[in-house]
Design a protein around this motif. Structure first.
Motif, short mmCIF file in Angstrom:
data_model
loop_
_atom_site.label_atom_id
_atom_site.label_comp_id
_atom_site.label_asym_id
_atom_site.label_seq_id
_atom_site.Cartn_x
_atom_site.Cartn_y
_atom_site.Cartn_z
N UNK A 126 0.93 -1.30 0.01
CA UNK A 126 0.00 -0.11 0.07
C UNK A 126 0.84 1.22 0.07
N UNK A 127 0.59 2.12 -0.90
CA UNK A 127 1.67 3.40 -0.94
C UNK A 127 1.40 4.36 0.34
N UNK A 128 2.41 4.90 0.66
CA UNK A 128 2.52 5.68 1.85
C UNK A 128 1.99 7.20 1.32
N UNK A 129 2.24 7.40 0.27
CA UNK A 129 2.46 8.78 -0.58
C UNK A 129 1.97 8.56 -1.93
N UNK A 130 0.86 8.99 -2.16
CA UNK A 130 0.16 9.02 -3.55
C UNK A 130 0.10 10.13 -4.32
N UNK A 131 0.92 10.57 -5.31
CA UNK A 131 0.92 11.98 -5.86
C UNK A 131 -0.07 11.67 -7.02
N UNK A 132 -0.75 12.56 -7.51
CA UNK A 132 -1.59 12.36 -8.68
C UNK A 132 -1.97 13.90 -9.35
N UNK A 133 -1.40 13.97 -10.46
CA UNK A 133 -1.46 14.96 -11.43
C UNK A 133 -0.94 16.48 -10.80
N UNK A 134 0.11 16.61 -10.44
CA UNK A 134 0.59 17.47 -9.67
C UNK A 134 1.03 18.48 -10.64
N UNK A 135 0.58 19.67 -10.59
CA UNK A 135 1.03 20.57 -11.60
C UNK A 135 1.49 21.91 -10.76
N UNK A 136 2.59 22.42 -11.11
CA UNK A 136 2.78 23.84 -10.32
C UNK A 136 3.14 25.01 -11.34
N UNK A 137 2.61 26.02 -11.18
CA UNK A 137 2.82 27.06 -12.00
C UNK A 137 3.13 28.47 -11.21
N UNK A 138 4.48 29.06 -11.69
CA UNK A 138 4.66 30.17 -10.91
C UNK A 138 4.17 31.51 -11.77
N UNK A 139 3.75 32.55 -11.10
CA UNK A 139 3.59 33.65 -11.56
C UNK A 139 4.82 34.73 -11.33
N UNK B 287 6.07 22.39 -12.90
CA UNK B 287 5.50 21.02 -13.19
C UNK B 287 4.35 20.88 -13.86
N UNK B 288 4.26 19.72 -14.53
CA UNK B 288 3.27 19.50 -15.31
C UNK B 288 2.44 18.08 -15.16
N UNK B 289 1.41 17.95 -14.59
CA UNK B 289 0.86 16.68 -14.36
C UNK B 289 1.60 15.31 -14.06
N UNK B 290 2.17 15.48 -12.98
CA UNK B 290 3.36 14.58 -12.47
C UNK B 290 2.46 13.77 -11.38
N UNK B 291 2.32 12.27 -11.49
CA UNK B 291 1.97 11.41 -10.61
C UNK B 291 2.93 10.47 -10.13
#
Lengths: 326, 298
Positions: free
Chosen positions: A4-17, A26-30
């Protein structure tokens, strides 16, 4: 890893203004992290690997817009209120930074800074916290911990400071340790010592580790599984041995080709031509297209989805090695 | 350091135009009288002899007598505490106002409250003491009758004493509060952007301890340095404020002494100021080393 995963990252995106406009870091990282697992995240400078990790415990500046989810222990870290987030930080998920020289506060003793974590999270008294700090310094193999505990960061070398950072990160027996280029600022012999220490921590304490690095040698050394990032996207993911034995993405192949091999005479190390693109918005084609030898019409017009070429081996490429070999 | 200061003091006093012997002799321009006065105060001797005589007595604690034959040492001793009280009060005002606003504006950077406070600080920085002092007198003393317009009551009557010093202390303190606030704000902004503050956040510490412990302690180091440098400005501020508010302190004593061409008194006053400056700077250095472990252990 089937646990069972401890940490599950889904569709993580980061945009800086930024002042120059938006920047998609970061563009949709899982990805997932299993208990006791060492997950390596590799990629060149600016590929979004550090940003990905910092967004998990929300250490990014306010100019960062983070979307997606990161479920840890049943709760989404990205949606957590500040108070509950602080209970996770340092206790459940610890962070080791790249710059040991500047990551410790110059005006407090090492013992204060380590003790602060256990006093905050475990409610230890000042005296007990100091005792715990000495134990932790011992754990990270700092000689004469009784004396070092009362010293200030400037009295320690870079390697020692990184050990102090590790001691601080381990203070509350966290479930996850995020190590963001922990050895980059250190010289090679010290690096090896720090890596040994991290391996030992995993063995003895069972801490899952996310190891961010641009050094594939480091990853080969201790990671179980590796994620390769390029320009904010996950381009390949595989068990470490498999990745080194049979890399699929042309970028990974390029990276491995750029490693000097002792004993083999090479005129010049292989390099990947071109530059990493910096995008204002998610690209609508393969991020590596401009630099790829195998780029074609499809590559330039469509985003390659991650697909499994083997069991546990994912790649986001229209022309992975496996296909070409076939 | 003090030797240089004493020579500058001595030379500077003598460079002031006007003849003390004539000032002392008043209307009596009789050359015999003037000569007698000159002989008495060694004014007929060469400057190095005069200096040697003065400094020899000064290091023994004797600053000589002024034109009214009063001991300069005693005069200074009776006036100095008044100014020290004023200085201390205005420092308290400036620290109470300046430090917290500096921290708050740094934390709320870019928000309306930041702009408002920074704007007010800019005004506080630009307005000269004497004008602010006069306005304060007109407003709070003349119009509103809240506080006395000036004068001084000894500390035997603490309430009256504070009432008299409150207005001048606030006027003097506000200017420094502005300097302190701006300094605090910029060094807090520096500290808040550092890696160790990020580490503190990653440890799960509360925002209060991130700001008020980790960032604040480091910011104090630079602020202390600036505080020491501001000391000269504080001394000159005290002089004008005391004259405006009619406070019989050290500052008004200095002005009187200069107007009277009272050599011994001016020399004594300025020497004490120079000593005070050196002592306070020493204290600042001590505080600095207490705040900054990197200096302490070298």
């Amino acid at each position: 890893m089937s646990a069972e995963p401890l940490l599950e990252v889904s569709d993580l995106s980061v945009r800086f203004d930024t002042d120059e406009g938006p920047l998609q870091a970061v563009d949709r990282v899982s990805f997932t992290l299993a208990p006791r697992e060492v997950l390596g995240i590799v990629g060149g400078s600016g590929c979004g690997k550090s940003v990905t990790c910092m967004s998990l415990v929300r250490l990014l500046p306010q100019t960062a817009a983070v979307t997606g989810s990161a479920v840890f222990d049943g709760v989404d870290l990205l949606a957590l209120g500040p108070r509950r987030l602080r209970r996770v930080r340092g206790r459940e998920i610890s962070y080791i930074f790249q710059e040991p020289m500047t990551s410790l506060n110059p005006v407090f003793t090492v013992g204060d800074q380590i003790g602060e974590v256990v006093r905050r999270h475990l409610g230890l008294s000042r005296r007990a916290a100091r005792q715990r700090a000495v134990e932790l310094l011992q754990l990270v193999r700092i000689p004469a911990p009784e004396r070092r505990v009362d010293e200030y960061p400037h009295q320690l070398s870079g390697g020692m400071r990184q050990r102090v950072m590790i001691a601080m990160a381990l203070a509350c027996d966290p479930k996850v340790l995020i190590a963001d280029e922990p050895t980059t600022a250190l010289d090679v012999t010290i690096q090896a010592g720090i890596l040994d220490l991290m391996r030992e921590i995993r063995e003895r304490l069972g801490t899952a580790i996310v190891l961010v690095t641009h050094n594939l040698g480091v990853v080969a050394d201790i990671a179980d599984r590796v994620i390769v990032m390029y320009a904010g996207r996950k381009v390949e993911e595989a068990p470490a041995e498999e990745l080194f034995a049979a890399p699929q993405h042309p970028y990974t192949v390029g990276l491995l080709g750029a490693i000097p091999r002792p004993g083999e005479r090479q005129e010049r190390l292989e390099e990947i031509p071109g530059r990493v693109p910096a995008a204002a918005a998610p690209l609508e084609h393969c991020v590596f297209a401009d630099r790829c030898r195998f780029a074609d019409e499809t590559t330039r017009t469509q985003v390659p989805a991650l697909r499994a070429v083997r069991r546990d081996h994912l790649v986001a490429c229209f022309h992975p090695e496996a296909d070409r070999a076939a | 350091m003090l030797v240089v200061a004493s020579i500058v003091v001595f030379g500077g006093v003598r460079a002031i135009p006007g003849n003390p012997a004539i000032a002392l002799g008043a209307e009596n321009r009789d050359p015999a009288v003037i000569a007698a006065v000159k002989a008495k105060y060694l004014l007929d001797k060469p400057l190095p002899v005069q200096y040697g005589h003065w400094i020899w007595l000064a290091v023994q604690g004797d600053l000589g007598v002024d034109q009214r034959q009063l001991s300069v040492g005693h005069t200074i001793a009776s006036r100095l505490p008044i100014s020290l009280e004023l200085a201390a009060l205005s420092m308290i005002v400036s620290v109470i106002v300046g430090i917290p606003t500096g921290v708050i504006t740094a934390v709320r950077r870019g928000k309306p409250s930041d702009y408002a406070a920074t704007g007010v600080a800019l005004i506080g920085l630009s307005v000269p003491h004497f004008w602010l002092g006069l306005m304060a007198i007109i407003w709070f003393a003349v119009d509103l009758h809240w506080l006395p317009a000036g004068g001084y009551v000894t500390a035997h009557h603490p309430i009256a004493n504070l009432k008299h010093l409150l207005l001048p202390a606030v006027v003097l303190g506000i200017g420094f509060a502005a300097v302190l606030m701006r300094q605090m704000r910029s060094s807090m902004l520096d500290s808040l952007g550092t890696d160790y503050v990020r580490t503190a956040r990653a440890k799960g510490l509360s925002e209060w301890s991130v700001v008020c412990k980790h960032a604040f302690r480091n910011s104090l180091i630079t602020v202390t340095t600036v505080l020491g440098l501001q000391l000269g400005a504080l001394i000159s501020g005290i002089v004008t404020i005391e004259v405006i508010f009619g406070i019989p302190g050290f500052g008004s004593l200095t002005i009187d002494a200069i107007n009277q061409r009272d050599y011994t008194l001016i020399q004594g006053v300025v020497l004490v100021v120079a000593c005070g400056y050196v002592i306070v700077n020493l204290l600042v250095d001590v505080v600095y080393s207490l705040l900054n472990p990197r200096i302490r252990t070298i």
